[in-house]
Scaffold this active site. Structure first.
Site, PDB file in Angstrom:
ATOM      1  N   ALA A   1       0.582  -1.553  -0.043  1.00  0.00           N
ATOM      2  CA  ALA A   1       0.100  -0.436  -0.057  1.00  0.00           C
ATOM      3  C   ALA A   1       0.495   1.310  -0.328  1.00  0.00           C
ATOM      4  O   ALA A   1       0.085   2.616  -0.590  1.00  0.00           O
ATOM      5  CB  ALA A   1      -0.248  -0.187   1.214  1.00  0.00           C
TER       6      ALA A   1
ATOM      7  N   GLY B   1       2.348   1.865  -3.462  1.00  0.00           N
ATOM      8  CA  GLY B   1       1.084   2.136  -3.927  1.00  0.00           C
ATOM      9  C   GLY B   1       0.122   2.806  -4.007  1.00  0.00           C
ATOM     10  O   GLY B   1      -0.612   3.245  -4.812  1.00  0.00           O
ATOM     11  N   ASP B   2       0.546   3.709  -2.639  1.00  0.00           N
ATOM     12  CA  ASP B   2      -0.248   5.365  -2.720  1.00  0.00           C
ATOM     13  C   ASP B   2       0.657   6.317  -3.091  1.00  0.00           C
ATOM     14  O   ASP B   2       0.592   7.183  -4.063  1.00  0.00           O
ATOM     15  CB  ASP B   2      -0.354   5.760  -1.245  1.00  0.00           C
ATOM     16  CG  ASP B   2      -0.677   6.951  -0.491  1.00  0.00           C
ATOM     17  OD1 ASP B   2      -1.536   7.389  -1.240  1.00  0.00           O
ATOM     18  OD2 ASP B   2       1.413   7.470   0.065  1.00  0.00           O
ATOM     19  N   GLY B   3       2.007   6.206  -3.929  1.00  0.00           N
ATOM     20  CA  GLY B   3       3.163   7.358  -3.974  1.00  0.00           C
ATOM     21  C   GLY B   3       2.984   6.973  -6.217  1.00  0.00           C
ATOM     22  O   GLY B   3       1.977   7.714  -6.729  1.00  0.00           O
TER      23      GLY B   3
ATOM     24  N   ASP C   1      -0.655   8.434  -6.706  1.00  0.00           N
ATOM     25  CA  ASP C   1      -0.534   9.855  -6.681  1.00  0.00           C
ATOM     26  C   ASP C   1       0.292  10.223  -7.767  1.00  0.00           C
ATOM     27  O   ASP C   1      -0.061  11.062  -8.772  1.00  0.00           O
ATOM     28  CB  ASP C   1       0.107   9.984  -5.536  1.00  0.00           C
ATOM     29  CG  ASP C   1       0.223  11.662  -4.918  1.00  0.00           C
ATOM     30  OD1 ASP C   1      -0.639  12.397  -5.166  1.00  0.00           O
ATOM     31  OD2 ASP C   1       1.300  12.311  -5.657  1.00  0.00           O
TER      32      ASP C   1
END
Length: 148
Positions: free
Chosen positions: A29, A32-34, A37
């Site tokens: 995660a 994945g967040d980066g 974004d």
């Protein structure tokens, strides 16, 4: 076949590829967040030059947990069994952080969404990652917003 983004980065920095099955869902995660974004920022900037405040508002509306939760609901029927398992692992992970400006349910679904994107990125399956993001974005954007 062309080298994927992650493989290229690992090669340039001489880092050995790891077995993704050993990664915690929160690690997936995190990356994945980066990546999500970056994808959203690329789309927003690609739509045209504008002031930073407008770029930020548009981006933050698409990266918040509530939007990600809606997106994954649309994606679920399209996921492979492996992708769904990764999503569930991320969704069920016990995060040390608390939901900020989101319900616990939306936050957990968003964590699963980000874990799935992180997994696809680390697997160098960027085409599938973008296919799912495109499907998810279509589900949350009104027709007038798409070309805004």
């Amino acid at each position: 076949m062309e080298e994927g983004i992650n493989a290229y980065i690992l090669k340039e920095f001489q880092i050995a590829k790891q077995d993704l099955r050993t990664y915690s869902p929160l690690t997936l995660a995190y990356i994945g967040d980066g990546i999500y974004d970056l994808v959203i920022r690329s789309i927003v900037v690609g739509e045209g030059n504008t002031n930073a405040n407008r770029l930020h508002r548009k981006t933050s509306g698409l990266v918040k947990a509530q939007a990600q939760a809606k997106m994954i609901e649309t994606m679920l029927p399209e996921l492979t069994q492996e992708e769904e398992a990764i999503y569930r692992r991320g969704r069920n992970a016990k995060s040390p952080t608390i939901a900020k400006n989101a319900t616990v349910s939306d936050y957990r679904m968003a964590t699963g969404f980000e874990a799935l994107l992180g997994y696809l990125y680390l697997e160098d399956n960027f085409a599938r990652l973008l296919e799912l993001v495109k499907l998810g974005l279509a589900s949350i954007q009104k027709p007038a917003e798409k070309g805004e």
